[in-house]
Scaffold this motif. Structure first.
Motif, PDB file in Angstrom:
ATOM      1  N   ASP A  48      23.232  33.570 -42.798  1.00  0.00           N
ATOM      2  CA  ASP A  48      23.938  34.125 -43.917  1.00  0.00           C
ATOM      3  C   ASP A  48      22.942  34.502 -44.988  1.00  0.00           C
ATOM      4  O   ASP A  48      23.308  35.051 -46.178  1.00  0.00           O
ATOM      5  N   ASP A  49      21.710  34.144 -44.875  1.00  0.00           N
ATOM      6  CA  ASP A  49      20.700  34.373 -46.109  1.00  0.00           C
ATOM      7  C   ASP A  49      19.479  34.544 -45.379  1.00  0.00           C
ATOM      8  O   ASP A  49      18.396  33.934 -45.517  1.00  0.00           O
ATOM      9  N   PRO A  50      19.227  35.969 -45.238  1.00  0.00           N
ATOM     10  CA  PRO A  50      18.070  36.577 -44.554  1.00  0.00           C
ATOM     11  C   PRO A  50      16.710  36.302 -45.771  1.00  0.00           C
ATOM     12  O   PRO A  50      15.798  36.458 -44.967  1.00  0.00           O
ATOM     13  N   ASP A  51      17.123  36.587 -46.902  1.00  0.00           N
ATOM     14  CA  ASP A  51      15.851  36.268 -47.722  1.00  0.00           C
ATOM     15  C   ASP A  51      16.107  35.183 -48.763  1.00  0.00           C
ATOM     16  O   ASP A  51      16.455  35.221 -49.844  1.00  0.00           O
ATOM     17  N   PRO A  52      15.926  33.926 -48.205  1.00  0.00           N
ATOM     18  CA  PRO A  52      16.104  32.452 -48.866  1.00  0.00           C
ATOM     19  C   PRO A  52      15.129  32.531 -50.004  1.00  0.00           C
ATOM     20  O   PRO A  52      13.970  32.955 -50.107  1.00  0.00           O
ATOM     21  N   ALA A  53      15.419  31.584 -50.921  1.00  0.00           N
ATOM     22  CA  ALA A  53      14.515  31.137 -52.005  1.00  0.00           C
ATOM     23  C   ALA A  53      13.269  30.439 -51.620  1.00  0.00           C
ATOM     24  O   ALA A  53      13.409  29.654 -50.530  1.00  0.00           O
ATOM     25  N   THR A  54      11.994  31.012 -51.798  1.00  0.00           N
ATOM     26  CA  THR A  54      10.748  30.379 -51.701  1.00  0.00           C
ATOM     27  C   THR A  54      10.293  29.462 -52.775  1.00  0.00           C
ATOM     28  O   THR A  54       9.279  30.029 -53.370  1.00  0.00           O
ATOM     29  N   LEU A  55      10.357  28.432 -52.913  1.00  0.00           N
ATOM     30  CA  LEU A  55       9.855  27.702 -54.186  1.00  0.00           C
ATOM     31  C   LEU A  55       9.053  26.573 -53.695  1.00  0.00           C
ATOM     32  O   LEU A  55       9.242  25.781 -52.623  1.00  0.00           O
ATOM     33  N   THR A  56       7.792  26.230 -54.392  1.00  0.00           N
ATOM     34  CA  THR A  56       6.864  25.339 -54.128  1.00  0.00           C
ATOM     35  C   THR A  56       6.688  24.570 -55.319  1.00  0.00           C
ATOM     36  O   THR A  56       6.800  25.097 -56.680  1.00  0.00           O
ATOM     37  N   LEU A  57       6.553  23.302 -55.469  1.00  0.00           N
ATOM     38  CA  LEU A  57       6.328  22.379 -56.606  1.00  0.00           C
ATOM     39  C   LEU A  57       4.894  21.853 -56.405  1.00  0.00           C
ATOM     40  O   LEU A  57       4.380  21.215 -55.270  1.00  0.00           O
ATOM     41  N   ARG A  58       4.157  21.691 -57.620  1.00  0.00           N
ATOM     42  CA  ARG A  58       2.869  21.118 -57.707  1.00  0.00           C
ATOM     43  C   ARG A  58       2.694  20.505 -58.948  1.00  0.00           C
ATOM     44  O   ARG A  58       3.263  20.925 -59.986  1.00  0.00           O
ATOM     45  N   GLY A  59       1.896  19.256 -59.126  1.00  0.00           N
ATOM     46  CA  GLY A  59       1.481  18.585 -60.228  1.00  0.00           C
ATOM     47  C   GLY A  59       0.209  18.599 -60.497  1.00  0.00           C
ATOM     48  O   GLY A  59      -0.459  19.258 -59.663  1.00  0.00           O
ATOM     49  N   PRO A  60      -0.393  17.758 -61.233  1.00  0.00           N
ATOM     50  CA  PRO A  60      -1.781  17.779 -61.309  1.00  0.00           C
ATOM     51  C   PRO A  60      -2.438  17.104 -60.282  1.00  0.00           C
ATOM     52  O   PRO A  60      -1.537  16.050 -59.623  1.00  0.00           O
TER      53      PRO A  60
END
Length: 340
Positions: free
Chosen positions: A157-169
């Protein structure tokens, strides 16, 4: 005197062994914090020098003296990434690199203390004191590739999902626990804007250090949703958030100095904006790589450590000697080194 290094892995626990191959007992400063690693990466013309900062090294030869009889050894385990630390040195610990260890003090007057090896008063014949001892070169082995988790398949039901990535130092050199400040970046790699509650209360940290592992969380549950608590991240853009690690870790993770592996995560499953009519990202985003923290001193007072000889092969197990800069030999884990 013989110094030998055992490096079964590029990153992990290494072993230092000092053996008295002479006929006279000597006084040894049994302390891996005095190690200097000269690492020559494959193809490099000159080695790089890896050592602990001055406030993590002993200032004299009185901290951990040990009488080392003939034929006996002192063994200590240490974490090489404490020495080869930071963006310019961490990459030196790679397959094919050649490592030479030097234990003791370099430079200064060769005839004055501190000495790594010295004679014992009243024991004849006297041995010439040594400022340092060196190990034969060793090569670092290959390591298997890390298997990455497959991406989560999109919902029907969500063909365009959120694409989140997380990074730190990549790394943080912290003198004390209250100095571990981490700036996190949340990146939207999708094709549409994402509304997310990217705030201190939605962060957690998985921290592994000399005292074990701890799941560090914000002490309070997220408050009710309000529009001003949410951030909209446009496609291809970032949102940054800076926090202090000691606001999350209430256990004993930072009691002692050493190497900390900190894996950040954003968890918004309990911080949805649905109650106020917002279509928000309600899920988890785990950082792809940990933040490596070198902690110079812990929150607990320094304590005295007593070195011990390596047990003889036919002797009953003895109490493990002091761990060096970050990791103890299991079992049981021993505390990290205590800088003066």
């Amino acid at each position: 005197m013989k110094l030998a290094l055992d490096a079964p892995t590029q990153r992990g626990t290494w072993t230092m062994r000092v053996t008295n191959d002479g006929d006279i007992p000597v006084r040894l400063v049994a302390d891996a914090r005095l190690l200097v690693l000269e690492v020559t990466p494959r193809g490099a013309a000159k080695p790089v020098k890896c050592e602990l900062p001055a406030d993590m090294r002993p200032g004299d030869d009185m901290d951990r003296p040990l009488v080392l009889p003939p034929g006996r050894s002192y063994v200590e385990h240490f974490e090489p990434r404490l020495y080869c630390f930071g963006p310019h040195l961490a990459g030196a610990l790679a397959q094919g690199s050649i490592v030479v260890g030097r234990l003791g003090w370099t430079g200064g007057n060769k005839t004055r203390p501190p000495f790594e090896v010295a004679s014992i008063a009243g024991v004849e014949p006297e041995v010439a004191p040594l400022k340092e001892i060196s190990s034969p070169p060793i090569g670092l082995p290959d390591e298997p590739s890390v298997m990455l988790e497959p991406p989560t398949p999109p919902r029907p039901d969500d063909p365009d999902p959120a694409t989140l990535t997380l990074r730190g130092p990549a790394s943080i050199d912290a003198e004390a626990p209250n100095g571990i400040g981490i700036t996190l970046t949340l990146h939207n790699g999708g094709k549409r804007a994402v509304i997310v509650r990217f705030r201190p209360e939605t962060l957690r940290f998985e921290v592994t250090g000399p005292q074990g592992a701890e799941d560090c969380r914000w002490p309070l549950a997220p408050v009710a949703a309000m529009h001003e608590l949410f951030t909209t991240i446009a496609p291809g853009r970032n949102a940054d958030l800076a926090v202090l690690l000691d606001a999350y870790c209430s256990g004993h993770t930072v009691d002692h100095p050493g190497l900390l592996m900190v894996r950040p995560e954003v968890d918004t499953r309990r911080a949805s904006g649905a109650d106020i009519g917002l279509r928000t990202f309600d899920g988890r985003v785990l950082a792809s790589s940990p933040v490596v923290v070198r902690l110079h001193r812990g929150s607990s007072p320094p304590h005295l450590q007593h070195p011990h000889l390596e047990p003889l092969p036919d002797a009953p197990p003895a109490v493990s000697g002091p761990a060096s800069s970050s990791s103890a030999a299991p079992p049981p884990p021993a505390p990290s080194p205590t800088p003066r």
